[in-house]
Design a protein around this motif. Structure first.
Motif, PDB file in Angstrom:
ATOM      1  N   ALA A 453      43.926   7.355 -35.957  1.00 48.11           N
ATOM      2  CA  ALA A 453      44.385   6.109 -36.565  1.00 48.11           C
ATOM      3  C   ALA A 453      44.764   6.335 -38.019  1.00 48.11           C
ATOM      4  CB  ALA A 453      43.303   5.030 -36.470  1.00 48.11           C
ATOM      5  N   THR A 454      45.741   5.572 -38.466  1.00 48.13           N
ATOM      6  CA  THR A 454      46.176   5.608 -39.861  1.00 48.13           C
ATOM      7  C   THR A 454      45.986   4.236 -40.476  1.00 48.13           C
ATOM      8  OG1 THR A 454      47.836   7.308 -39.392  1.00 48.13           O
ATOM      9  CG2 THR A 454      48.116   6.030 -41.419  1.00 48.13           C
ATOM     10  N   ILE A 464      43.814   8.761 -42.792  1.00 46.74           N
ATOM     11  CA  ILE A 464      44.003   9.129 -41.391  1.00 46.74           C
ATOM     12  C   ILE A 464      42.710   9.717 -40.868  1.00 46.74           C
ATOM     13  CG2 ILE A 464      45.317  10.540 -39.762  1.00 46.74           C
ATOM     14  CD1 ILE A 464      46.819  10.115 -43.126  1.00 46.74           C
ATOM     15  N   GLY A 465      42.281   9.236 -39.726  1.00 44.30           N
ATOM     16  CA  GLY A 465      41.077   9.771 -39.099  1.00 44.30           C
ATOM     17  C   GLY A 465      41.277   9.911 -37.606  1.00 44.30           C
ATOM     18  N   GLY A 466      40.653  10.927 -37.022  1.00 42.59           N
ATOM     19  CA  GLY A 466      40.792  11.134 -35.588  1.00 42.59           C
ATOM     20  C   GLY A 466      39.560  11.788 -35.006  1.00 42.59           C
ATOM     21  N   LEU A 467      39.290  11.504 -33.721  1.00 47.34           N
ATOM     22  CA  LEU A 467      38.179  12.114 -33.005  1.00 47.34           C
ATOM     23  C   LEU A 467      38.652  12.526 -31.614  1.00 47.34           C
ATOM     24  CD1 LEU A 467      35.203   9.684 -33.793  1.00 47.34           C
ATOM     25  CD2 LEU A 467      35.485  12.017 -34.661  1.00 47.34           C
ATOM     26  N   ARG A 468      38.068  13.590 -31.103  1.00 43.56           N
ATOM     27  CA  ARG A 468      38.311  13.993 -29.719  1.00 43.56           C
ATOM     28  C   ARG A 468      36.984  14.394 -29.098  1.00 43.56           C
ATOM     29  NH1 ARG A 468      43.239  15.804 -27.421  1.00 43.56           N
ATOM     30  NH2 ARG A 468      42.985  16.661 -25.314  1.00 43.56           N
ATOM     31  N   TYR A 469      36.672  13.771 -27.983  1.00 44.70           N
ATOM     32  CA  TYR A 469      35.505  14.175 -27.201  1.00 44.70           C
ATOM     33  C   TYR A 469      36.002  15.011 -26.033  1.00 44.70           C
ATOM     34  CZ  TYR A 469      31.661  14.170 -23.927  1.00 44.70           C
ATOM     35  OH  TYR A 469      30.685  14.583 -23.047  1.00 44.70           O
TER      36      TYR A 469
END
Length: 811
Positions: A453-454, A464-469
């Motif tokens: 997301a921005t 800007i931040g992002g995560l991946r599981y």
């Protein structure tokens, strides 16, 4: 079936969460990928990429990205990833005897291993489809629009095998309402022929198809004196069909199918040095009575009775749907790929078997098939919070049946000494023919949910931040049967390059003997008698939460800066290869990394120039590499968690169009990739701290110029020149300092030039070019282990000067 249902459920859950987000407008969103423009048509300041799973100006993306157009790739010796490495300073390529063992490195980080159960560090993505094995992408890149090289860990949006970066390849898309195409034919000296054709066909008011075919044939750059022919050449052909259907702004369907077949008598190792002692001093060896005179990187002759070759066939289908959902775009990409690769290798490098010099021939067919499904939701970019949410599933299965055949003989009593004695001659005892065949493979399953997301905090500042599981399921199997081995003490003894039987019975007996206090070495020898013909099997799982956070600030519309932190991840592995033994069966833990990057993107001179800078550092933990290790008290060298490494440096990319018909582009990278701490058992040699990583030159750069002279007459003239250079780089990543010294590729620079003639409308063009204008010889790889302690080189096509001519017709 259960795995597929789990994947579908995961993707559906992510989509439902995303659809619950409030919309800020009522108009349907344009599908993200549909917005991208051809790189060859865009001015430097308006190049569009999809590095963040949406179409954006390159200058707006807070990621270090190098971009090559299809025209730039096409002007290379052969449009391929190997050629792209000459044009992108951060990108390096390990050339090997087969595409199975070739490797991509970014910023000095890559995974070089013979294991079928280890994944690459650099992901290859073609039209949104992730390739499970990077070697599948090492074929010809034909009818390409652009190649984006994303540096640093990119796993948040691209997956776990992107811990060092991504090659994001986009083909030329069908165009609705247009008919046209290209025919192209090339000839280069030393008997190289290439041809390709592409045609865009309207298929009604809202649909189009694009059809591409190619063929290439090359005799080779190495003379095999035994076979009486040139080798290290190829014959490639293939085709691709693409279909696009766009009935409205809210729906876009894209389907593609491709096929290629490669028959390469490539790539034989040349023996480039004389025999050497372990200290690197010259010595003598009888094998050099029949080997060509070694001349270092100038050597172009071999004497091998088996043609080292790679036979490859690959095909795939994919379907992408982009659906407008309110102001959002829902994207689904479903793909299936099948890849067959057979390695045929002469591993003794001589014209036949001799007393003391055993014949060693390999044949190893491998088949890989991969099913992938990606589902993601993309919001509009022009809102306070824009985002991409998605789910991903991959199921990749690989199986290899590898056979090694030896011919071994000894001298008869009274045979002359200090001469080569061929097996089968009167002075040789009858030959024995030990052989081993291993049937082994792996299945990688990956499930993931991701989001980025921005937050557009102001008109000029963004977070800007992002995560991946990720959840990984890895299972492997292995069974080897060896025949014709010598017997000593009632136990079979290994032949050259062949270990005795290995299977579940051997492994179980080994564990039982070690548990009773038998030494691991003795247990390994005794356990071979317990072979039961049942494949050894093991499996592991892992899960991970990784991601990124960055801040981006627009100083002006033409100057943007960013700061990012990324947590990278690569999944677990096993060292599954032909000569697997009980001591090498343990799990290799996932590799993680912490990466920091500061970047500045500048658009200058009214959009005619871009100058992008990046300062980076990444620390890799549990680095997966070949390394001395201790297993049950036994020192072995194998693929394992080698320890801690880091890479740091600064990069610059420049693209300048001073006026409409003149372009300069290039880049330079300073990279310091090195060992920080390697794991090694007590008493074993280890790679010392501050040792450079393999295929990580400290300095590397490229510069290209293209000019079109519009004469005002019937014929225009195109002029082009390019150069690429690099400092010395380590090819042999070994604990031994002498081996590292002899396995270092010296610095070199290459210069290329071309001139073309065509009509003002560019309907036709004829281009002549010369590659490696200064005839600079160099090795693409250096390996130890040749006869008598000699070193083996890989010599690429571009290590010699050659010329060619290309004719192109556009319609």
């Amino acid at each position: 079936m259960k795995a597929t249902l789990r994947a579908a459920a995961l993707a559906g859950t992510v989509s439902l969460i995303a659809l619950a987000q409030p919309a800020l407008a009522q108009d349907a969103a344009v599908p993200a990928e549909a917005e991208a423009t051809s790189l060859d048509e865009a001015p430097p300041g308006e190049i569009v990429v999809t590095a963040q799973k949406r179409s954006e100006r390159l200058q707006d993306v807070p990621v270090a990205v190098s971009v090559l157009s299809g025209e730039q790739l096409g002007s290379a010796s052969r449009p391929s990833v190997e050629s792209a490495a000459q044009q992108v300073p951060a990108l390096n390529f390990l050339k090997s005897g087969t595409t199975l063992n070739q490797t991509i490195f970014l910023r000095g980080v890559g995974t070089a291993s013979f294991s079928i159960a280890g994944e690459p560090s650099v992901s290859t993505v073609v039209d949104g489809v992730v390739y499970a094995r990077s070697g599948e992408a090492f074929s010809d890149l034909v009818d390409i629009d652009r190649l984006e090289v994303l540096r640093g860990p990119q796993g948040t949006l691209f997956g776990k095998n992107a811990s060092a970066g991504v090659l994001n390849i986009t083909t030329k898309m069908p165009k609705v309402g247009e008919f046209g195409g290209t025919l192209e034919a090339s000839y280069f000296d030393r008997k190289e022929y290439r041809g390709k054709a592409a045609v865009n066909v309207p298929l009604g008011e809202n649909a189009a198809g694009r059809f591409t075919a190619f063929y290439g044939n090359y005799a080779g750059n190495i003379r095999n004196l035994t076979a009486g022919k040139r080798v290290n050449g190829y014959e490639h052909y293939g085709a691709r069909a693409q279909f696009l259907y766009e009935p409205s702004d809210a729906l876009r369907l894209y389907a593609t199918a491709d096929y290629h077949k490669n028959d390469d008598d490539c790539c034989a190792d040349i023996i480039a040095t004389g025999p050497l002692t372990g200290a690197g001093a010259p010595t003598t060896n009888l094998a050099f009575n029949v080997l060509p005179t070694p001349r270092g990187a100038k050597t172009r002759r071999i004497t091998q009775d088996l043609i080292t070759a790679t036979k490859e066939r690959g095909w795939g289908v994919s379907l992408q749907a982009d659906v407008g959902v309110g102001t959002h775009t829902l994207t689904s990409i479903t793909a299936y790929r099948d890849w067959d690769n057979t390695e045929i290798r002469d591993g003794d490098w001589l014209d036949r078997a001799y007393v003391g010099f055993n014949q060693l021939h390999d044949n190893g067919p491998q088949r890989t098939h991969t099913l992938t499904q990606e589902l993601r939701l993309t919001s509009p970019a022009n809102q306070v919070i824009s985002y991409v949410l998605g789910g991903y599933y991959s199921n990749a299965y690989s199986r290899r049946v590898f056979t090694r055949n030896d011919v071994v003989c000894t001298a008869v009593t009274g045979a002359p000494t200090n001469v080569l004695i061929p097996c089968g001659s009167p002075n040789a005892n009858p030959s024995t023919t030990p052989s081993g065949t291993a049937d082994f493979g792996s299945r990688f399953k990956n499930y993931a949910a991701f989001g980025q997301a921005t937050l557009n905090a102001t008109d000029t500042f963004r977070l800007i931040g992002g995560l991946r599981y990720s959840k990984d399921d890895l299972s492997v199997f292995h069974k080897r049967v060896a025949t014709g081995l010598a017997v000593s003490g009632g136990l079979p003894q290994a032949a050259p390059g062949i270990q005795p039987n290995f299977d579940q019975g051997v492994y179980d007996r080994y564990l039982a003997l070690v548990a009773t206090g038998v030494s691991p070495t003795t247990a390994a020898a005794q356990a071979v008698t317990a072979s039961n013909g049942v494949a050894f099997r093991t499996k592991t799982t892992a899960d991970n939460l990784s991601g990124k956070i960055s801040a981006q600030f627009d100083f002006t519309r033409d100057h943007m800066g960013y700061l990012s932190y990324t947590r990278g991840y690569k999944g677990p592995a096993y060292n599954i290869f032909f000569n697997l033994t009980a001591t090498g069966t343990n799990r290799i833990s996932p590799e993680t990394s912490d990466a920091f990057e500061i970047g500045l993107k500048n658009t200058l001179l009214d959009g005619r120039m871009t100058l992008n800078l990046a300062l980076f550092r990444a620390d890799y933990h549990n680095f997966q590499a070949n390394n001395p290790d201790l297993v049950a008290g036994v020192v072995v060298t194998r693929f394992t968690n080698a320890g801690e490494v880091s890479t740091r440096g600064i990069e610059a990319d420049m693209n300048w169009r001073p006026f409409d018909d003149f372009t300069l582009n290039g880049g330079v990278a300073y990279t310091k990739a090195r060992v920080d701490r390697f794991n090694a058992p007590a008493g074993a040699a280890t790679i010392p701290p501050r040792t450079p990583l393999g295929y990580a030159p400290k300095w590397k750069g490229s510069l290209a110029a293209d000019y079109r002279w519009r004469t005002g007459g019937a014929i225009d003239v195109w002029l082009g020149a390019s150069t690429n250079f690099q400092s010395s780089q380590l090819s042999l990543f070994a604990a031994n300092a002498v081996q590292r010294q002899l396995g270092t590729i010296p610095k070199y620079a290459l210069v290329n030039a071309q001139i073309g003639f065509g009509d003002p409308d560019d309907t036709w063009r004829i281009t002549a070019q010369v590659r490696n204008l200064t005839d600079k010889e160099y090795a693409a790889a250096i390996i130890n282990g040749g006869p008598g302690g000699s070193y083996r080189y890989q010599i690429p096509r571009d290590a010699d000067r050659y010329i060619g001519v290309t004719g192109r017709l556009n319609f």
